[in-house]
Motif scaffolding. Structure first.
Motif, PDB file in Angstrom:
ATOM      1  N   LEU A 400      14.225   7.888   8.654  1.00  0.00           N
ATOM      2  CA  LEU A 400      13.109   8.739   9.079  1.00  0.00           C
ATOM      3  C   LEU A 400      11.783   8.010   8.935  1.00  0.00           C
ATOM      4  O   LEU A 400      10.917   8.105   9.814  1.00  0.00           O
ATOM      5  N   TRP A 401      11.600   7.288   7.851  1.00  0.00           N
ATOM      6  CA  TRP A 401      10.357   6.539   7.661  1.00  0.00           C
ATOM      7  C   TRP A 401      10.246   5.413   8.687  1.00  0.00           C
ATOM      8  O   TRP A 401       9.192   5.196   9.265  1.00  0.00           O
ATOM      9  N   ARG A 402      11.359   4.728   8.930  1.00  0.00           N
ATOM     10  CA  ARG A 402      11.335   3.603   9.878  1.00  0.00           C
ATOM     11  C   ARG A 402      10.908   4.051  11.266  1.00  0.00           C
ATOM     12  O   ARG A 402      10.162   3.344  11.965  1.00  0.00           O
ATOM     13  N   ASP A 403      11.351   5.241  11.678  1.00  0.00           N
ATOM     14  CA  ASP A 403      11.077   5.711  13.031  1.00  0.00           C
ATOM     15  C   ASP A 403       9.778   6.508  13.142  1.00  0.00           C
ATOM     16  O   ASP A 403       9.389   6.915  14.243  1.00  0.00           O
ATOM     17  N   ALA A 404       9.117   6.743  12.012  1.00  0.00           N
ATOM     18  CA  ALA A 404       7.864   7.506  12.038  1.00  0.00           C
ATOM     19  C   ALA A 404       6.706   6.618  12.478  1.00  0.00           C
ATOM     20  O   ALA A 404       6.728   5.399  12.294  1.00  0.00           O
ATOM     21  N   ARG A 405       5.705   7.214  13.058  1.00  0.00           N
ATOM     22  CA  ARG A 405       4.525   6.450  13.462  1.00  0.00           C
ATOM     23  C   ARG A 405       3.675   6.077  12.254  1.00  0.00           C
ATOM     24  O   ARG A 405       3.055   5.021  12.221  1.00  0.00           O
ATOM     25  N   ASN A 406       3.600   6.967  11.290  1.00  0.00           N
ATOM     26  CA  ASN A 406       2.797   6.716  10.092  1.00  0.00           C
ATOM     27  C   ASN A 406       3.574   5.803   9.149  1.00  0.00           C
ATOM     28  O   ASN A 406       4.614   6.190   8.607  1.00  0.00           O
ATOM     29  N   LYS A 407       3.083   4.597   8.943  1.00  0.00           N
ATOM     30  CA  LYS A 407       3.786   3.613   8.134  1.00  0.00           C
ATOM     31  C   LYS A 407       3.250   3.546   6.701  1.00  0.00           C
ATOM     32  O   LYS A 407       3.549   2.605   5.968  1.00  0.00           O
ATOM     33  N   LEU A 408       2.440   4.535   6.308  1.00  0.00           N
ATOM     34  CA  LEU A 408       1.996   4.584   4.925  1.00  0.00           C
ATOM     35  C   LEU A 408       3.190   4.913   4.030  1.00  0.00           C
ATOM     36  O   LEU A 408       4.028   5.756   4.366  1.00  0.00           O
ATOM     37  N   LEU A 409       3.264   4.251   2.900  1.00  0.00           N
ATOM     38  CA  LEU A 409       4.392   4.445   1.990  1.00  0.00           C
ATOM     39  C   LEU A 409       3.910   4.201   0.573  1.00  0.00           C
ATOM     40  O   LEU A 409       3.313   3.157   0.276  1.00  0.00           O
ATOM     41  N   SER A 410       4.143   5.157  -0.314  1.00  0.00           N
ATOM     42  CA  SER A 410       3.755   4.970  -1.711  1.00  0.00           C
ATOM     43  C   SER A 410       4.844   4.200  -2.446  1.00  0.00           C
ATOM     44  O   SER A 410       6.021   4.220  -2.055  1.00  0.00           O
ATOM     45  N   VAL A 411       4.451   3.518  -3.514  1.00  0.00           N
ATOM     46  CA  VAL A 411       5.415   2.774  -4.317  1.00  0.00           C
ATOM     47  C   VAL A 411       6.466   3.724  -4.888  1.00  0.00           C
ATOM     48  O   VAL A 411       7.663   3.409  -4.897  1.00  0.00           O
ATOM     49  N   GLN A 412       6.037   4.904  -5.333  1.00  0.00           N
ATOM     50  CA  GLN A 412       6.975   5.862  -5.919  1.00  0.00           C
ATOM     51  C   GLN A 412       8.014   6.330  -4.900  1.00  0.00           C
ATOM     52  O   GLN A 412       9.202   6.466  -5.223  1.00  0.00           O
ATOM     53  N   ASP A 413       7.570   6.568  -3.654  1.00  0.00           N
ATOM     54  CA  ASP A 413       8.524   6.985  -2.619  1.00  0.00           C
ATOM     55  C   ASP A 413       9.537   5.875  -2.328  1.00  0.00           C
ATOM     56  O   ASP A 413      10.732   6.134  -2.130  1.00  0.00           O
ATOM     57  N   ALA A 414       9.047   4.641  -2.286  1.00  0.00           N
ATOM     58  CA  ALA A 414       9.951   3.511  -2.039  1.00  0.00           C
ATOM     59  C   ALA A 414      10.986   3.399  -3.155  1.00  0.00           C
ATOM     60  O   ALA A 414      12.177   3.187  -2.896  1.00  0.00           O
ATOM     61  N   LEU A 415      10.549   3.571  -4.398  1.00  0.00           N
ATOM     62  CA  LEU A 415      11.470   3.464  -5.527  1.00  0.00           C
ATOM     63  C   LEU A 415      12.486   4.606  -5.533  1.00  0.00           C
ATOM     64  O   LEU A 415      13.645   4.420  -5.920  1.00  0.00           O
ATOM     65  N   GLU A 416      12.068   5.794  -5.080  1.00  0.00           N
ATOM     66  CA  GLU A 416      12.995   6.919  -5.026  1.00  0.00           C
ATOM     67  C   GLU A 416      14.069   6.686  -3.965  1.00  0.00           C
ATOM     68  O   GLU A 416      15.243   7.024  -4.157  1.00  0.00           O
ATOM     69  N   ILE A 417      13.676   6.091  -2.835  1.00  0.00           N
ATOM     70  CA  ILE A 417      14.662   5.729  -1.810  1.00  0.00           C
ATOM     71  C   ILE A 417      15.658   4.722  -2.378  1.00  0.00           C
ATOM     72  O   ILE A 417      16.873   4.824  -2.158  1.00  0.00           O
ATOM     73  N   TYR A 418      15.147   3.755  -3.142  1.00  0.00           N
ATOM     74  CA  TYR A 418      16.028   2.765  -3.758  1.00  0.00           C
ATOM     75  C   TYR A 418      17.016   3.426  -4.718  1.00  0.00           C
ATOM     76  O   TYR A 418      18.200   3.070  -4.764  1.00  0.00           O
ATOM     77  N   ALA A 419      16.499   4.380  -5.519  1.00  0.00           N
ATOM     78  CA  ALA A 419      17.359   5.060  -6.489  1.00  0.00           C
ATOM     79  C   ALA A 419      18.502   5.784  -5.786  1.00  0.00           C
ATOM     80  O   ALA A 419      19.619   5.860  -6.304  1.00  0.00           O
ATOM     81  N   LEU A 420      18.237   6.304  -4.594  1.00  0.00           N
ATOM     82  CA  LEU A 420      19.271   7.006  -3.842  1.00  0.00           C
ATOM     83  C   LEU A 420      20.203   6.034  -3.105  1.00  0.00           C
ATOM     84  O   LEU A 420      21.408   6.279  -3.002  1.00  0.00           O
ATOM     85  N   LYS A 421      19.649   4.947  -2.597  1.00  0.00           N
ATOM     86  CA  LYS A 421      20.442   4.048  -1.749  1.00  0.00           C
ATOM     87  C   LYS A 421      21.327   3.091  -2.543  1.00  0.00           C
ATOM     88  O   LYS A 421      22.425   2.730  -2.102  1.00  0.00           O
ATOM     89  N   THR A 422      20.861   2.641  -3.701  1.00  0.00           N
ATOM     90  CA  THR A 422      21.538   1.545  -4.394  1.00  0.00           C
ATOM     91  C   THR A 422      22.187   1.959  -5.702  1.00  0.00           C
ATOM     92  O   THR A 422      23.316   1.575  -5.992  1.00  0.00           O
ATOM     93  N   SER A 423      21.496   2.760  -6.496  1.00  0.00           N
ATOM     94  CA  SER A 423      22.017   3.118  -7.823  1.00  0.00           C
ATOM     95  C   SER A 423      23.361   3.842  -7.776  1.00  0.00           C
ATOM     96  O   SER A 423      24.217   3.592  -8.643  1.00  0.00           O
ATOM     97  N   PRO A 424      23.606   4.766  -6.814  1.00  0.00           N
ATOM     98  CA  PRO A 424      24.894   5.476  -6.827  1.00  0.00           C
ATOM     99  C   PRO A 424      26.116   4.567  -6.751  1.00  0.00           C
ATOM    100  O   PRO A 424      27.170   4.905  -7.309  1.00  0.00           O
ATOM    101  N   ALA A 425      25.990   3.428  -6.077  1.00  0.00           N
ATOM    102  CA  ALA A 425      27.142   2.523  -5.981  1.00  0.00           C
ATOM    103  C   ALA A 425      27.481   1.922  -7.339  1.00  0.00           C
ATOM    104  O   ALA A 425      28.660   1.834  -7.726  1.00  0.00           O
TER     105      ALA A 425
END
Length: 587
Positions: A400-425
């Motif tokens: 959703l972020w990749r396809d959005a026009r607004n490319k602003l991204l907070s460090v906390q949001d990026a880290l939360e995506i990481y926690a969901l994408k990588t930590s579960p494995a």
């Protein structure tokens, strides 16, 4: 010489400068000035090593304490602590190395050894004995050599700084290693040649037992994906020829019903680091045999039931399924140095193979009720399903972020995506292995937290590696940026750049500039906003938090595994951060 030091003297020494203290780094890494002094310390280390219990392992803290005790006894300054630790480590590993046949030993030489006469003599001597010789210093290539089935021990010559940094990895992994530190330039010789010759002369002793080590388990994890073993553990129900057997004609040459299974098996055997199945096997072995040396089969592999191996296989199969789908979603061209599945076989076939792999992973676990017990299988399936859901949520947020026009991204949001994408494995791999050995107990919540920190640090490290290029996967540097994916590097740049430079960065993603120019412009902005060094600090922060939890976990066998995971999964982060900050760092 002084008598034996008192406990108070040792504690006072330890209370001062520490080898782990960055402020003292240069003060504790001096090489003794002359051969007589080096021989005196070595002789005392040999005597002190008689107190070591090889079957109990040895921590870096214990090694430092022993080194300080020796220096106090000899009335020598603490500047020799690092050197003495290396000598003590040699003595600890002596009998383990002598148990390894010469052809299964690896000699590592520093880059300074190229076209150097004294090093050439050592190389010739080693090769005449059948020892493999390699020029490298603490590189990922060395780790790959270690985890192959051909190398079981190391003899290395390197700078004291490199050797001391390697002690953590050596002690935790259990890979027996001997080392000779390089001498100062003023000494007139690059190293103590007689010492190196002595280490090479240490010959195999048939009666020496080989203590289990993590490297053996990793080899076992890798071996599960060799074609013959993969077919044994995951029988091909449809049969038919492999892709290699149809002489490059592709999936169209296969029998239609068997094609999906064939492509899936081929993809599973392609490669990877196998960190996830290793974690499952190591967790099981740590908790199922916590107080005795691990048993091994006749081929040196740990004795782990096939049911547990299939659970470990399922973890990697889920990972491989996610890679198939990620490559499609990210339009990646290469995976493991080969065209991605959707490029090789078409988009519909690749999607279907990914779906097939998901079903295959769950079936490997669900069919082991008779071996593991229905309650164990139910708990593991629940662990896997929970991880699967969170991973998909993280991937969805990224898309959703990749396809959005607004490319602003907070460090906390990026880290939360990481926690969901990588930590579960990591969490699924660890908890599944532990559950195979018994109930999860009161450690479960802390272990999940550990995996969160480890996963986030691992993903940040992957971001940094993306700027190096990756010969196994992406092939080119900066592809995450070119693909418009949300990374913590991007978020740090947005946070640290001026408004005008921030706009410049966001506009670069959609420009028609050639890829190499676009990557270098982004790199310049990243360097300007100190992104790479900040990312390295984040890795260190999460690494510290993961280690803090690991140090609290009981029993000790599980604690050691968690400590080892932190050291190996996050290996080399500082060097990567430094290298990617340089222009033309690709590949």
């Amino acid at each position: 010489m002084a008598g034996n030091p008192t406990e108070v003297q040792v504690q006072e020494s330890l209370g001062g400068l520490s080898a782990g203290d960055p402020a003292s780094a240069g003060l504790l890494k001096q090489v003794p000035e002359n051969l007589d002094l080096r021989d005196t310390i070595r002789s005392e280390c040999v005597q002190h090593s008689l107190q070591f219990e090889p079957s109990q392992g040895l921590s870096k803290e214990e090694l430092e304490a022993a080194a300080r005790l020796i220096l106090i006894k000899l009335q020598l300054p603490e500047c020799y602590v690092g050197w003495t630790m290396v000598v003590l480590s040699n003595e600890f590993w002596r009998t383990r190395v002598t148990a390894v046949p010469l052809p299964r030993r690896l000699m590592l030489l520093p880059k300074e050894s190229v076209n150097n006469g004294e090093f050439d003599q050592v190389r010739s001597q080693a090769e005449s004995l059948g020892v493999t010789v390699h020029v490298a210093e603490a590189s990922p290539e060395v780790m790959q050599l270690l985890f192959s089935n051909s190398i079981e021990a190391i003899v290395g010559v390197a700078s004291l700084d490199v050797l001391e940094k390697a002690l953590d990895m050596i002690l935790l992994s259990g890979v027996p290693a001997l080392a000779v530190p390089l001498l100062d330039e003023e000494s007139g010789s690059p190293f103590d040649s007689e010492w190196v010759a002595e280490l090479l002369r240490w010959t195999p002793l048939d009666h020496c037992s080989r203590e289990s080590r993590y490297a053996t388990i990793l080899r076992s994890a890798r071996s599960m994906f060799e074609p013959a073993e993969l077919v044994r553990l995951v029988p091909r129900l449809r049969g038919g020829p492999s892709l290699a057997e149809v002489n490059g004609a592709g999936a169209s040459a296969l029998e239609p019903i068997a094609a999906t299974e064939t492509i899936a098996h081929d993809f599973l055997a392609l490669g990877g680091k196998y960190a996830r199945p290793f974690i499952t096997l190591a967790a099981y072995q740590a908790m199922s045999q916590p107080t005795e040396s691990d048993r091994s089969t006749s081929n040196g592999q740990p004795e782990i039931p096939d049911a547990v191996r299939r659970v470990a296989l399922s973890i990697e199969i889920f990972h491989k399924a996610s890679l198939v789908h990620d490559d499609i979603e990210d339009a990646d061209e290469f995976r493991y140095g080969r065209p991605t599945l959707h490029r090789a076989h078409g988009l519909p076939t690749a999607i279907n193979v990914g779906d097939y792999l998901i079903g295959l992973g769950y079936s490997l676990v669900s069919r082991e009720s008779a071996s593991l017990g229905a309650d164990v299988v139910g708990d593991i399936v629940d662990i896997l399903a929970d991880a699967h859901l969170r991973l998909s949520e993280g991937q969805g947020a990224e898309l959703l972020w990749r396809d959005a026009r607004n490319k602003l991204l907070s460090v906390q949001d990026a880290l939360e995506i990481y926690a969901l994408k990588t930590s579960p494995a990591f969490e699924a791999a660890l908890l599944s292995g532990l559950r195979c050995a018994g109930p999860l107990g009161e450690n479960q919540s802390r272990l999940r937290e550990f995996c969160r920190y480890l996963g986030i640090a691992f993903q940040i490290l992957n971001d940094l590696k993306d700027w190096q290029g990756d010969q196994d996967n992406k092939l080119h540097a900066g592809l995450d940026t070119l693909g418009g994916r949300p990374t913590v590097l991007w978020a740090l740049a947005i946070d640290g750049l001026s408004e005008s430079h921030c706009q410049e960065l966001m506009q670069l993603v959609g420009t028609s500039l050639p890829s190499n120019e676009k990557v270098e412009k982004v790199r310049e902005l990243y360097v300007q906003s100190h992104v790479f060094s900040q990312a390295d600090q984040l890795v260190a922060q999460y690494q510290t938090q993961a280690l803090s939890i690991a140090n609290e976990i009981e029993p000790a066998c599980l604690q050691r595994l968690l400590q080892y995971l932190v050291e190996t999964v996050l290996f080399g982060s500082a060097k990567i951060a430094e290298s990617v900050s340089q222009p033309n760092a690709e590949g």
